[in-house]
Design an enzyme around this catalytic site. Sequence first.
Site, short mmCIF file in Angstrom:
data_model
loop_
_atom_site.label_atom_id
_atom_site.label_comp_id
_atom_site.label_asym_id
_atom_site.label_seq_id
_atom_site.Cartn_x
_atom_site.Cartn_y
_atom_site.Cartn_z
N LYS A 78 0.85 -1.20 0.00
CA LYS A 78 0.00 0.00 0.00
C LYS A 78 0.88 1.24 0.00
O LYS A 78 1.88 1.30 0.73
CB LYS A 78 -0.89 -0.03 1.24
CG LYS A 78 -1.88 1.12 1.35
CD LYS A 78 -2.72 0.96 2.61
CE LYS A 78 -3.78 2.05 2.73
NZ LYS A 78 -4.62 1.86 3.95
N SER A 153 -9.54 1.89 3.25
CA SER A 153 -8.70 2.63 2.35
C SER A 153 -7.70 1.75 1.59
O SER A 153 -7.14 2.18 0.59
CB SER A 153 -7.92 3.68 3.13
OG SER A 153 -7.05 3.08 4.07
N SER A 177 -9.65 -0.51 7.51
CA SER A 177 -9.13 -0.32 6.16
C SER A 177 -8.43 -1.51 5.53
O SER A 177 -8.12 -1.48 4.34
CB SER A 177 -8.17 0.87 6.14
OG SER A 177 -8.91 2.06 6.13
#
Lengths: 493, 95
Positions: A78, A153, A177
Amino acid sequence: MTDPFRLSVREARRLLDEGELSSKELTRATLERIHGTDEVLGAFLTVCEDLALRQAEESDSRRGRPLSPLDGIPVGVKDVICTRGVRTTAASRMLESFVPPYDATVVERLRRAGAVLVGKLNCDEFAMGSSTENSAFRRTRNPWDRERVPGGSSGGSAAAVAARQCPLALGTDTGGSIRQPAALCGVVGLKPTYGRVSRYGVVAYASSLEQVGPIAREVWDCAAALGVLAGHDPADATSVPREVPDYLGVLERPLGRPRVGLPSEYFGDGIDPVVRDRVLSAVEVLRELGAEVGETSLPHTPYAVACYYLVATAEASSNLARYDGIRYGFRAPDAKDLLDLYCRTRRLGFGPEVKRRIMLGTYALSAGYYEAYYLRAQKVRTLIRRDFETAFSRYDVLATPTSPTSAFPLGSRLHDPLQMYLSDVLTIAVNLAGLPAISLPCGFDDSGLPVGLQLVGRPFEEETILRLGHAYQSATSWHRAEPPLDQRGSTGG
Amino acid sequence: MPLSLEEVRHVAALARLELEPEEERLFAEQLGAVLEYVRKLEELELDGVEPTSHVVAVEHPLREDRVTNRPRPEELLANTPERDGNFVKVPKILE
């Protein structure tokens, strides 16, 4: 042999160990899959082709020696996690050209374990959001239905793993997330206990809540990754000096009779009846595996979202003060003085959701409001923690849905922040209490969209939820379903 | 209830955030709605409840004060938007 990019970590590990596959072949297939599908999917922000092939070659040259379970395995990270020499943007204009001079501790551990970094994955800007629509650069689409969000996210991480673009990805989980996008994309996502994994080198959002964790298709893969990621780090004062269990070693141990509690507040109004039905069917499977199932209550659940948004935004307003255009990141041109430089840099560098959260957090911390909002929220946090302590005095694991609905259409919640915040209603309390939790695919709704089962454990008892999750996956096949995605990334149906 | 534009501007100034007039109006409304939602925390009796700021009790971590020189200054300065040698340049702050 199946296409190498379709292999899970466990499957690839076996073929690598048997000499049936080289890391270079695996990495090449993975990169080709990314190039073939990502124009439509939008999961990656940066692909590290040369670096990945070099790391794969190095891994192949180590073959024959005892290797870590991740050696030679392609991993996506990420883009809020710093990678030395590889652009790390947090999906923000503010860090568009930021190249970290150091690795986050988790990335250093991946490198030391011989993992292959294939690229950086899209997310909501500074990890703020539940749909990956707040990225400053591109939208990620849900591989099961390209008109729907992948969740957030860590939406890029979950979408990439679901779409067979990489067998393993790292995400971060501040209010759900990792787990919520894992549920919406039909993959496994693990949020470790707060303090289990170092946060050093992770772009800070809400420091008292966030943890790094793995997203993969099998619980085995997550257990292997956690074994590499976990452990004390002197560079992170919140990381806990505590021995790391052999997660893979305990995975196959007999389950015994784990006591599984169903918190009534997590099955009530606001939960899609189809989601509830699929999760209850999964609980039946746990019962057949030997679990003793009973009802419990977490009475302060209705206050968790309000509590979370005050704590998280207060911490965000403080953490994001560092983006002032002075030392690194974007700087607005033609400022007339220093104050003007700060204000204009932040106006042009941040997107709307980030500004909204900075505003809310600044408000909650400002003179006259601190006690009414922030301090009150921190006290409510204590009550939420105590709820879990009480429930865990009777149960070993709590089982709930991960998300109240399956993946929602792109754009449908973007202009209603409150509605978007409620996407995380079933995951947020776990972060407030710092507990470990995992989301597992447990079926599909009537539109063919994945549904996630959340298992929550006691602090530092990741083994318990991993073992139960592994037993569940050994008895079911939901995690083997593949989204209908062809090489050009189009989805059918 | 929406925040007043004055309140929004005050908070934006505290946050060192310049807002467009349209953003001010939007945030007044949206923050008002969120603040109204979080007011449900007032329903709870919180006398005598200790606030939680850390979920795990961590001993105050101390380490030896040793220079490690990593990352190197050159690497750190590589991300600086404007510099002059090993100095970071900012707009003039003194008349």
